[in-house]
Design an enzyme around this catalytic site. Structure first.
Site, PDB file in Angstrom:
ATOM      1  N   GLU A  63      12.666  -8.657  -0.509  1.00  0.00           N
ATOM      2  CA  GLU A  63      11.349  -9.213  -0.803  1.00  0.00           C
ATOM      3  C   GLU A  63      10.953  -8.361  -1.825  1.00  0.00           C
ATOM      4  O   GLU A  63      10.813  -6.941  -1.772  1.00  0.00           O
ATOM      5  CB  GLU A  63      10.271  -9.164   0.096  1.00  0.00           C
ATOM      6  CG  GLU A  63       8.827  -9.857  -0.231  1.00  0.00           C
ATOM      7  CD  GLU A  63       7.816  -9.893   0.820  1.00  0.00           C
ATOM      8  OE1 GLU A  63       8.443  -9.725   1.926  1.00  0.00           O
ATOM      9  OE2 GLU A  63       6.785  -9.978   0.562  1.00  0.00           O
ATOM     10  N   GLU A  94       8.148  -5.967  11.601  1.00  0.00           N
ATOM     11  CA  GLU A  94       8.918  -5.811  10.585  1.00  0.00           C
ATOM     12  C   GLU A  94       9.612  -4.329  10.355  1.00  0.00           C
ATOM     13  O   GLU A  94       8.750  -3.604  10.843  1.00  0.00           O
ATOM     14  CB  GLU A  94       8.329  -6.300   9.474  1.00  0.00           C
ATOM     15  CG  GLU A  94       7.693  -7.632   9.422  1.00  0.00           C
ATOM     16  CD  GLU A  94       6.986  -8.162   8.219  1.00  0.00           C
ATOM     17  OE1 GLU A  94       6.730  -7.521   7.357  1.00  0.00           O
ATOM     18  OE2 GLU A  94       6.166  -9.007   8.478  1.00  0.00           O
TER      19      GLU A  94
END
Ligand code: NAG
Ligand code: NAG
Ligand code: NAG
Length: 414
Positions: free
Chosen positions: A329, A218
């Site tokens: 997120e 990520e």
């Protein structure tokens, strides 16, 4: 171990009984133990610096010789020969010069550059301070995502998802073999309601099932008061090969990622950031698997190849990724159906468009032949579109893109 240390302490105790009362029963007190563990940890993660640079945001950036970086604490990397460049770059990199001028954003630097640069053959590492670790639940968990935070919306029961408190607004592709992904993301400083929440915008390179053994690489930007002690927007990476359990961490906070670049520090503040209805600044992130060596490389912008995650760190990703996600997120820590006012992206909804909403543009995937290309069959997902939303689009300048984000708590998201 604790008892051993206490023998030494006993001498001190004889001289100054007050100092080590807890040693009377042969044990270190909880506080002493924690201090010891903390100092050991700091010594382990903060490597000897050739030069240190004080950043205006309070960070200290240590320039550490490339061969002394945390990666080489890893037992499998003891004899590793650092690759100073990838064997191959993906073909078909998007040409930034083709973006129409009215939608062009400006280049950026990292904030610490204002006070200096690291010399050749060193890499910049954000120094971990005592306070950074004290904000974590334990020394061991510092720099790791919380166990239960599986940020993979398509993986689990939607009811569970709502309970976990993590909320997403993402685009994704699945059902093929992927060897990398790219995106250009504009950078904002979303407001965080509580320090145990965060807001991030990133891409996920995912392999395997969403069970115990999920592999994930990520990278993106994040605001995370718990991790960094402030509300600045920072460049970050994360990796795990066991669904966020024992392996992996943010940035260089554990051994794994091998950095070769002397100019960009993981976890450092990005500067400048976009302003509402004014200048827009974006960053490009490319992650791809070198077809020759099998390592996963990361490039930041057009100019900075940061380094690589060795293939052996992973199981599924040692071969290829089975899913790519791009998007935002946040953590909602409010209970009882209440929603946090923590913002995602710019804090504005996608329909507000350029200059107001946050975007990912020119999203691409790397195929089996090491070619960058537009992703096929892009899906989108959000748990509560009244809180945070996502809107896909496609055009000549921006290729495949989407706007995403939102304010969190509002009249339609109580
Ligand atoms: C590293 O190299 C030394 C000397 O060649 C060898 O004895 C040792 O087993 C190697 N260690 C690893 C982890 O490969
Ligand atoms: C971060 O922002 C929150 C509110 O948005 C504020 O309460 C807090 O003091 C800020 N923290 C720091 C370290 O500036
Ligand atoms: C999550 O909870 C909200 C509010 O209770 C609800 O409106 C939404 O549909 C739920 N989302 C999912 C994916 O179940």
């Amino acid at each position: 171990m604790a008892a051993h240390v206490c023998v030494g302490r006993r001498l001190v105790w004889l001289l100054a009984a007050v100092v080590c009362l807890s040693c009377a029963n042969g044990r270190l007190s909880g506080v002493e133990k924690q201090n010891l563990e903390l100092h050991r940890h700091l010594k382990r993660v903060n490597k000897a610096a050739v030069k240190s640079i004080q950043s205006p945001d309070g960070d200290i950036i240590d320039c550490v010789h490339v061969s002394h970086q945390p990666a080489f604490d890893h037992p499998f990397l003891k004899n590793h020969t650092i690759q100073m460049r990838p064997a191959f770059h993906p073909e078909g990199l998007f040409d930034e010069n083709k973006v129409a001028s009215e939608k062009k954003s400006k280049p950026h630097v990292q904030l610490w550059h204002q006070n200096g640069r690291c010399p050749e053959n060193t890499i910049p590492i954000r120094r971990t301070k005592k306070d950074d670790i004290l904000r974590a639940s334990s020394v061991k968990r510092y720099g790791k995502k919380k166990h239960k935070s599986i940020p993979h919306p398509l993986s689990i029961d939607p009811d569970l998802l709502n309970e976990s408190g993590h909320q997403h607004a993402i685009a994704y592709v699945e059902g093929d073999k992927y060897y990398g992904a790219k995106a250009t993301i504009n950078v904002w400083e979303p407001k965080i309601q509580q320090s145990n929440e965060f807001s991030l915008s990133q891409l996920w390179i995912l392999g395997g099932s969403f069970g115990e053994d999920l592999n994930s690489i990520e990278a993106g930007w994040q605001v995370s008061p718990d991790l960094y002690g402030d509300n600045n927007t920072r460049l970050f990476t994360y990796w795990t090969s066991d669904a966020y359990q024992a392996t992996g961490c943010y940035n260089l906070l554990c051994s794994g990622f091998i950095q070769i670049n002397s100019e960009v520090a993981m976890g450092a503040s990005i500067y400048p950031i976009s302003n509402f209805q004014s200048s827009q600044y974006d960053i490009s992130i490319l992650i791809w698997k070198d077809p020759k060596e099998g390592n996963w490389w990361m490039q930041f912008g057009n100019d900075y190849v940061l380094g690589y995650w060795p293939a052996f760190l992973f199981s599924y990703l040692a071969d290829s990724a089975s899913m790519i996600e791009w998007g935002g997120e946040v953590v909602n820590s409010e209970a009882d159906g209440e929603h946090t006012s923590t913002q995602m992206g710019s804090g504005h909804f996608p329909e507000e468009g350029f200059g107001k909403a946050s975007y990912f543009r020119n999203i691409q995937v790397v195929d089996e032949s090491n070619n960058l290309k537009a992703p096929k069959g892009v899906g989108s997902f959000t748990e509560q579109s009244n809180c945070y939303d996502v809107q896909n689009g496609n055009n000549g300048d921006w290729g495949t893109y989407f706007y995403y984000g939102g304010p969190g708590k509002n009249n339609n998201c109580p």
